[in-house]
Design an enzyme around this catalytic site. Sequence first.
Site, short mmCIF file in Angstrom:
data_model
loop_
_atom_site.label_atom_id
_atom_site.label_comp_id
_atom_site.label_asym_id
_atom_site.label_seq_id
_atom_site.Cartn_x
_atom_site.Cartn_y
_atom_site.Cartn_z
NE ARG A 199 -14.34 31.38 -13.83
CZ ARG A 199 -15.40 30.71 -13.46
NH1 ARG A 199 -16.14 30.10 -14.35
NH2 ARG A 199 -15.73 30.65 -12.19
CE LYS A 241 -29.18 25.02 1.16
NZ LYS A 241 -29.09 23.77 0.38
N GLY A 290 -17.12 33.88 -5.96
CA GLY A 290 -18.57 33.70 -5.91
C GLY A 290 -19.36 34.99 -5.89
N GLY A 325 -15.34 27.72 -5.26
CA GLY A 325 -15.26 26.45 -4.54
C GLY A 325 -13.88 26.17 -3.99
#
Length: 405
Positions: free
Chosen positions: A40, A211, A362, A385
């Site tokens: 990052r 999910k 992710g 996100g």
Amino acid sequence: MDYNKKKTIKDLDVKDKKALVRVDFNVPLDDAGDIIDDNRITAALPTIKYLVQNDAKVILFSHLGRIKTEEDKKTKSLKPVAKRLEELMGQKVIFVPETEGPELEAAINALKPGEILLVENTRFEDVVDGVLVKRESKNDPELGRYWASLGDLFINDAFGTAHRAHASNVGIATHIDDSAVGFLIEAELTNLAKGIDNPEHPFIAILGGAKVSDKIGVIDNLLNKVDKILIGGGMAYTFFAAQGHKVGRSLLEEDKIDDAKRYLEIGKGKIILPVDSANAPEFADVTPTFSDTSKDMPDDMMGLDIGPKTIELFKNELAGAKTVVWNGPMGVTEFTNFEKGTLEVGEAIANLPGAFTLIGGGDSAAAAKKLGLADKFSWISTGGGASLEYMEGKPLPGIEAIENK
């Protein structure tokens, strides 16, 4: 969402200006406080170098982790980041262990063109005198106004927080006259638009993860755009339940079965589910047994990965694709026995000839790095996100707040 109209760093005159820059230095640290992965930091270097070379006075803002107590502040300082940035830039980085006040103001006012200053963790403002107040995370207007007052212009280059309205992105942008996106966000927006808004067909999306509820927005937004959606991961078992099958002890969202039924109905021929499952009697790294997903799963088993027949099916579906968007693993990648689906599908995507291949950050990004295939993908998003919300078609507040050209 058309973010092409947003000002970019090259639209600003930065010479001799105090440039406030929101970067994403939320890097993982070990117990000794050393940086485990500096990706990052390196991602922000093009913007920082451009500002230094063009004689801006560079003032960097970033968060690091979540701050809920005074105790958290002892282990979440950006001081080690300043040290690493110094090494990468080959020049001194002034670190100020404050987020506001006379010490910070004096250090900023003393900056010369081409110098770099890093402000302490912006989320230290979330806890004041031991009380959790979330001034940064809830975009306190006074804090945004104060930080904006420290500079002449603002550049947002933290894609990882673009889906959040914080004082250090939306707050500063709202209270300053000149704002733009940096090179990293510009590249993110260009690549996400190419992969999701203007894809070349055949266009295939691969969705995994635990999910269905995490991916409902993505399925809603992509179903009309894609040629196929391949579904793996824990979320697949809710779809099997929607088909009327028992799924043993597998992950199941009972309240999302109706959603899964609806998607199977409106996505007929487009949604491709696994045909076999790699199972274990418990959530553990054991040798898998395999079952056919067109039948009920044994009551004492749980599915932890796609099986070998599904791997071949997905490879066949991917053949000839011109655009592939991948978000979410096919199985439990932390277990060696249940990472095969993710690794083999990742390899198949990476080796597609002439395709634009996009990973939405992710766990999928981690799998690509683990495989040593990261450089074979067209683009790997730096914001899990934020890229997920972009895939859902949601506006990103950190970018909405930036001025148009």
